[in-house]
Enzyme design. Structure first.
Site, PDB file in Angstrom:
ATOM      1  N   LYS A   1      27.733  54.813  40.800  1.00 61.13           N
ATOM      2  CA  LYS A   1      26.171  55.391  40.346  1.00 61.13           C
ATOM      3  C   LYS A   1      25.614  56.292  41.306  1.00 61.13           C
ATOM      4  CE  LYS A   1      25.782  51.640  36.806  1.00 61.13           C
ATOM      5  NZ  LYS A   1      26.111  50.256  36.884  1.00 61.13           N
TER       6      LYS A   1
ATOM      7  N   TYR B   1      27.949  41.356  36.562  1.00 56.11           N
ATOM      8  CA  TYR B   1      28.925  42.319  35.969  1.00 56.11           C
ATOM      9  C   TYR B   1      29.452  43.260  37.124  1.00 56.11           C
ATOM     10  CZ  TYR B   1      30.516  46.261  33.075  1.00 56.11           C
ATOM     11  OH  TYR B   1      31.266  47.117  32.505  1.00 56.11           O
TER      12      TYR B   1
ATOM     13  N   ASP C   1      29.348  43.753  45.494  1.00 59.03           N
ATOM     14  CA  ASP C   1      29.482  44.917  44.507  1.00 59.03           C
ATOM     15  C   ASP C   1      28.141  45.781  44.807  1.00 59.03           C
ATOM     16  OD1 ASP C   1      29.244  46.522  42.384  1.00 59.03           O
ATOM     17  OD2 ASP C   1      30.148  45.034  40.673  1.00 59.03           O
TER      18      ASP C   1
END
Ligand code: PLP
Length: 425
Positions: free
Chosen positions: A265, A142, A237
């Site tokens: 994050k 994702y 990522d």
């Protein structure tokens, strides 16, 4: 104070599904979500007055636990000076230097407001740099919800049965080649079939949005070599893994150096932040220096930068990684031991402060493997834990997180509860 049920009833009338991000909705495990009125350390306090030990950690960012006094203080200090200037501010410079110090492959960095923006912009940059259109991604990974990347995606897209979202033109999807993770031969074949057309390979080096999957020895190195040989860029990522598995992310652990890295994050200390960066030669193609356009009204926002800087500095001071890994192993041993004792087939992948549980007998090395997990058993496990005050991600396809605040009573209580719940499954 209204109860969670009352709040959710109101939310359902005005917010699609009652939530602002789908996986919060509890759809795959059943039931309805609780609302949180405050959080501190390892604990969430719900609108219904329940205290829960939290293993979602706001989906990764809260590595220091919730509402850390140091981060709160940094935000409060920044707030004294204003909330947004629309001009460069000193925090951005410190943030860029800190990121480079911790993730040396990021020679230059551009801040943005979410992980989605970070990966989307990194892909555009890779296309601009290579003057090629195709990208390669791996099923179950994702990378946020931009059009090119929401194809065979993990996280909420998978949880709700839509790994390929509606609304993405077929013409866009054709530019994304999707491969199984941990399959070097499939990568070689894809490069061959798309010779001279692949701008980049984008990968979660530890896929963590389909449950947790670890790369087999040599796989990430193979990605590096294959990209180099084919003139494509390698994008890691590390929105999830950056600053989480090590100070320098997976790239520090495995020694494979990507051309570009997406971050998010933890880097925002709980405020909305993303960043992407990498080799200066590539980054200098971004506006205003070059023709690849990328911008953001609130990018580099002083409050978000102050929170993120405090979070990163705190990591450097505490060096929590060995301690977090010990907590992770404790949980893994408790889960694996209890499943074994009860004769329930299960895989419990764990690295550092990340873990997940797949109720399946076969080791999970890719997306297809993750789907063999029994989601019904997971739902019973999830609700058993929640009833006893332990909050895990409400999906069989998400990774659980541990913070430094879990050390001690929280981790012991969690192990005890999980063991009991498994015994009664
Ligand atoms: C969470 C996540 C994203 C998306 O970040 P948002 O801030 O939710 O847009 C991208 N990639 C990975 C690996 C993630 O875990």
């Amino acid at each position: 104070m209204e109860s969670s049920d009352e709040l959710f009833a109101r939310a359902l009338r005005r917010i699609p599904g009652g939530v602002n991000s789908p996986v919060r909705a509890f759809r795959s495990v059943g039931g309805s979500p609780f609302f949180v009125k405050s959080a501190k350390g390892a604990t969430l306090l719900t609108a219904d007055g329940r205290e829960l030990i939290d293993f979602v950690c706001t989906w990764g960012p809260a590595i220091h636990g919730h509402n850390h006094p140091r981060i709160r203080k940094a935000i409060a200090e920044a707030l004294e000076h204003g909330t947004s200037f629309g001009t460069p501010n000193p925090y951005e410079v410190r943030m860029a230097e800190l990121i480079h110090e911790m993730v040396p492959s990021v020679e230059k960095v551009r801040m943005c407001n979410s992980g989605t923006e970070a990966t989307m912009s990194a892909v555009r940059l890779a296309r601009g740099f290579t003057k090629r259109d195709k990208i390669i991604k791996f099923s179950g990974c994702y990378h946020g919800h931009s059009d090119s990347l929401l194809i065979k995606a993990g996280s909420g897209a998978l949880t709700h049965g839509h790994p390929d979202s509606a609304g993405i033109p077929a013409a866009f999807a054709r530019e994304t080649v999707v491969l199984p993770f941990n399959d070097p031969a499939a990568l070689d074949a894809a490069f061959k079939a798309n010779a001279g057309m692949v701008a980049a390979v984008i990968v979660e080096p530890y896929p963590a949005n389909v449950g947790l999957i670890l790369p087999e020895a040599g796989f990430l190195g193979h990605l590096r070599d294959a990209c180099k040989a084919n003139g494509a860029l390698l994008i890691f990522d590390e929105v999830m893994t950056g600053f989480r598995v090590a100070r320098g992310g997976v790239q520090e652990v495995c020694g494979v150096v990507p051309d570009l890295t997406a971050l998010g994050k933890i880097i925002g200390g709980g405020l909305p932040v993303g960043a992407f960066g990498g080799r200066a030669e590539i980054m200098d193609l971004i506006a205003p220096l070059g023709p690849v356009y990328q911008a953001g009204t609130l990018s580099g926002n002083p409050l978000a930068m102050a929170a993120g800087i405090a979070a990163l500095e705190l990591l450097d001071e505490c060096r929590p990684y060995a301690a977090l890994d010990a907590l992770g192993r404790k949980i893994r041993n408790a889960l694996a031991g209890a499943c074994n004792a009860k004769g329930i087939p299960a895989q419990v992948p764990q690295t550092g402060s990340m873990f997940s549980i797949f109720f399946t007998g076969t080791p999970v090395r890719d997306y297809a493997g993750a789907l063999t997990g029994d989601a019904k058993v997971f739902a019973r496990f999830f609700h058993g834990c929640l009833d006893a005050g332990i909050y895990l991600p409400p999906s069989a396809y998400e990774t659980a997180f541990i913070s430094t605040a879990h050390e001690g009573a929280a981790i012991d209580r969690a192990c005890e509860v999980m063991e009991t719940v498994i015994k009664e499954l």
